[in-house]
Design a protein around this motif. Structure first.
Motif, PDB file in Angstrom:
ATOM      1  N   ARG A 183      -4.090  -0.247  14.984  1.00  0.00           N
ATOM      2  CA  ARG A 183      -3.314   0.002  13.775  1.00  0.00           C
ATOM      3  C   ARG A 183      -1.828  -0.322  13.981  1.00  0.00           C
ATOM      4  O   ARG A 183      -1.110  -0.630  13.034  1.00  0.00           O
ATOM      5  CB  ARG A 183      -3.475   1.458  13.336  1.00  0.00           C
ATOM      6  CG  ARG A 183      -4.786   1.716  12.598  1.00  0.00           C
ATOM      7  CD  ARG A 183      -4.729   1.103  11.217  1.00  0.00           C
ATOM      8  NE  ARG A 183      -6.029   1.122  10.531  1.00  0.00           N
ATOM      9  CZ  ARG A 183      -6.214   0.632   9.317  1.00  0.00           C
ATOM     10  NH1 ARG A 183      -5.202   0.083   8.669  1.00  0.00           N
ATOM     11  NH2 ARG A 183      -7.400   0.665   8.762  1.00  0.00           N
ATOM     12  N   LEU A 184      -1.370  -0.263  15.217  1.00  0.00           N
ATOM     13  CA  LEU A 184       0.011  -0.627  15.536  1.00  0.00           C
ATOM     14  C   LEU A 184       0.165  -2.115  15.819  1.00  0.00           C
ATOM     15  O   LEU A 184       1.285  -2.587  16.043  1.00  0.00           O
ATOM     16  CB  LEU A 184       0.489   0.178  16.752  1.00  0.00           C
ATOM     17  CG  LEU A 184       0.608   1.697  16.569  1.00  0.00           C
ATOM     18  CD1 LEU A 184       0.962   2.358  17.888  1.00  0.00           C
ATOM     19  CD2 LEU A 184       1.644   2.036  15.512  1.00  0.00           C
ATOM     20  N   GLY A 185      -0.957  -2.839  15.828  1.00  0.00           N
ATOM     21  CA  GLY A 185      -0.900  -4.272  16.082  1.00  0.00           C
ATOM     22  C   GLY A 185      -1.105  -4.680  17.523  1.00  0.00           C
ATOM     23  O   GLY A 185      -0.982  -5.861  17.882  1.00  0.00           O
ATOM     24  N   ALA A 186      -1.432  -3.696  18.398  1.00  0.00           N
ATOM     25  CA  ALA A 186      -1.657  -3.981  19.813  1.00  0.00           C
ATOM     26  C   ALA A 186      -3.101  -4.382  20.067  1.00  0.00           C
ATOM     27  O   ALA A 186      -3.973  -4.261  19.199  1.00  0.00           O
ATOM     28  CB  ALA A 186      -1.296  -2.765  20.657  1.00  0.00           C
ATOM     29  N   GLN A 300       7.925   8.991  11.865  1.00  0.00           N
ATOM     30  CA  GLN A 300       7.176   8.955  10.615  1.00  0.00           C
ATOM     31  C   GLN A 300       6.529   7.594  10.394  1.00  0.00           C
ATOM     32  O   GLN A 300       5.417   7.513   9.852  1.00  0.00           O
ATOM     33  CB  GLN A 300       8.094   9.287   9.438  1.00  0.00           C
ATOM     34  CG  GLN A 300       7.351   9.482   8.122  1.00  0.00           C
ATOM     35  CD  GLN A 300       6.325  10.592   8.189  1.00  0.00           C
ATOM     36  OE1 GLN A 300       6.635  11.710   8.638  1.00  0.00           O
ATOM     37  NE2 GLN A 300       5.091  10.324   7.762  1.00  0.00           N
ATOM     38  N   ALA A 301       7.186   6.538  10.831  1.00  0.00           N
ATOM     39  CA  ALA A 301       6.594   5.206  10.727  1.00  0.00           C
ATOM     40  C   ALA A 301       5.324   5.105  11.569  1.00  0.00           C
ATOM     41  O   ALA A 301       4.333   4.490  11.155  1.00  0.00           O
ATOM     42  CB  ALA A 301       7.608   4.143  11.147  1.00  0.00           C
ATOM     43  N   TRP A 302       5.335   5.713  12.756  1.00  0.00           N
ATOM     44  CA  TRP A 302       4.126   5.756  13.591  1.00  0.00           C
ATOM     45  C   TRP A 302       3.031   6.560  12.891  1.00  0.00           C
ATOM     46  O   TRP A 302       1.877   6.128  12.846  1.00  0.00           O
ATOM     47  CB  TRP A 302       4.437   6.414  14.931  1.00  0.00           C
ATOM     48  CG  TRP A 302       5.242   5.612  15.899  1.00  0.00           C
ATOM     49  CD1 TRP A 302       6.366   4.876  15.630  1.00  0.00           C
ATOM     50  CD2 TRP A 302       5.017   5.497  17.299  1.00  0.00           C
ATOM     51  NE1 TRP A 302       6.844   4.312  16.782  1.00  0.00           N
ATOM     52  CE2 TRP A 302       6.050   4.672  17.820  1.00  0.00           C
ATOM     53  CE3 TRP A 302       4.077   6.020  18.172  1.00  0.00           C
ATOM     54  CZ2 TRP A 302       6.135   4.349  19.175  1.00  0.00           C
ATOM     55  CZ3 TRP A 302       4.162   5.717  19.524  1.00  0.00           C
ATOM     56  CH2 TRP A 302       5.169   4.879  20.018  1.00  0.00           C
ATOM     57  N   ALA A 305       1.524   4.573  10.062  1.00  0.00           N
ATOM     58  CA  ALA A 305       0.714   3.451  10.532  1.00  0.00           C
ATOM     59  C   ALA A 305      -0.636   3.910  11.076  1.00  0.00           C
ATOM     60  O   ALA A 305      -1.651   3.222  10.927  1.00  0.00           O
ATOM     61  CB  ALA A 305       1.476   2.674  11.606  1.00  0.00           C
ATOM     62  N   MET A 306      -0.644   5.078  11.697  1.00  0.00           N
ATOM     63  CA  MET A 306      -1.862   5.572  12.337  1.00  0.00           C
ATOM     64  C   MET A 306      -2.749   6.417  11.413  1.00  0.00           C
ATOM     65  O   MET A 306      -3.894   6.698  11.746  1.00  0.00           O
ATOM     66  CB  MET A 306      -1.502   6.417  13.571  1.00  0.00           C
ATOM     67  CG  MET A 306      -0.873   5.644  14.715  1.00  0.00           C
ATOM     68  SD  MET A 306      -0.494   6.759  16.103  1.00  0.00           S
ATOM     69  CE  MET A 306       0.106   5.612  17.333  1.00  0.00           C
TER      70      MET A 306
END
Length: 334
Positions: A183-186, A300-302, A305-306
């Motif tokens: 979800r973070l693009g990793a 909050q951005a994390w 995203a999650m």
């Protein structure tokens, strides 16, 4: 805090189903784990070793094998099932291969409201019900041992979800960690714990997540330029034993070992937080890696995203109920 503990099993060499043999020679218990002796789990295993000897008057001898010196983490469960090892303390992400994926729900991001929220959860109905799920697999759940909250690292700062794009990040095998890193693009990569340092050093993976005590004792800070103290997920271990061996122990010996395990558990969990605080200070003082702390906006951005991971987790862990229970306990609306 009260801990639920059951006890351990004895080695095949010492067990013959009679009281007489216990009086003649010590029961050998092999305790295998994958971290260093100077971590909370490492110190807890050594404390149990000491107390088992003391309370059984030498009738039990615990042999501790740290740092994967006996078995790598992928091999431990098979060793327990075969009786080659009697006591393990794997992370709760390691139970999927034996058919108990529900434990992985404890890897959900931002699911515990700090140390107090974690302690309340594992001591309550959720923690108890998870341990009981091990019984049909021939495993006795002994206790939960704490190791605190995860950090994440790479050779570039990881402050916003976009910073993870394309990074190969080592995970222990947790399907939940796989979900939230994607979800973070990793690009999550499963590697044994004993292989992580070299993989980071050679570029096989770009980053990893773990607790401060493990970063320090495994020297991950030497091969990662940036560490984000994100506390995005929690690392806990379930101390487990082979039920067949355990059930063969005389009642008096079980009582003595129960006392040793209870005290070792209280000790381990009491030092876990301070061990991580101290490790973080040492990493900062060493200066090889830069520590970053998320601002409220970055955190909050994390979280945003999650957040889809909560719904995705229901099928991954095989239980919507356990996910709902954890979210309710944390006061999270999915």
């Amino acid at each position: 805090m009260k801990r639920r503990t059951v006890l351990i099993a004895v080695g095949t060499a010492a067990f013959a189903g009679t009281r007489g043999l216990f009086a003649q020679q010590p029961v050998i218990v092999k305790f295998s784990h994958v971290v260093a002796n100077d971590t909370p789990k490492g110190k807890g295993s050594l404390r149990f070793q000491e107390l088992a000897q003391k309370y059984t008057n030498g009738k039990v001898k615990v042999e501790v094998y740290p740092n994967s010196t006996l078995y790598k983490d992928k091999e431990e469960m098979d060793a327990l099932a075969s009786g080659a090892v009697q006591l393990l303390a794997p992370s709760t992400a390691k139970f999927r291969p034996i058919g108990v994926p529900e434990f992985e729900a404890m890897d959900l991001p931002f699911i515990f409201n700090g140390d107090e929220g974690y302690n309340k959860t594992i001591a309550g109905p959720i923690g108890t019900s998870l341990l009981k799920m091990l019984e049909p697999k021939g495993i006795v759940g002994l206790a939960y041992w704490d190791n605190g909250f995860h950090m994440v690292s790479a050779n570039r700062p990881l402050l916003m979800p976009a910073d993870f794009q394309g990074l190969k990040v080592r995970i222990s095998g947790s399907k939940i960690a796989d979900l939230y890193f994607r979800r973070l693009g990793a690009l999550p990569q499963i590697l044994a714990f004993s292989e992580v340092y070299q993989a980071l050093q050679t570029g096989v993976v770009d980053g990893c997540e773990n607790t401060p005590s493990n970063y320090w004792t495994q020297k991950f800070y030497e091969v990662q330029k940036h560490i984000t103290v994100s506390s995005h997920a929690h690392l806990q271990y379930a101390v487990i034993a082979n039920a067949k061996f355990w059930n063969g122990l005389p009642a008096d010996l079980r009582g003595q070992l129960a006392k040793a395990m209870n005290e070792a558990t209280d000790y381990t969990n009491s030092i876990a937080r301070q061990e991580n605080v101290d490790a973080l200070a040492r990493i900062k003082e060493n200066g090889k890696a830069t520590l970053h702390y998320l601002t409220p906006q970055q955190r909050q951005a994390w979280v945003d995203a999650m957040k889809p991971v909560y719904k995705e987790a229901e099928s991954r862990v095989g239980s919507k109920q356990i996910v709902d229970d954890l979210l309710r306990s944390a006061g999270i609306t999915a």
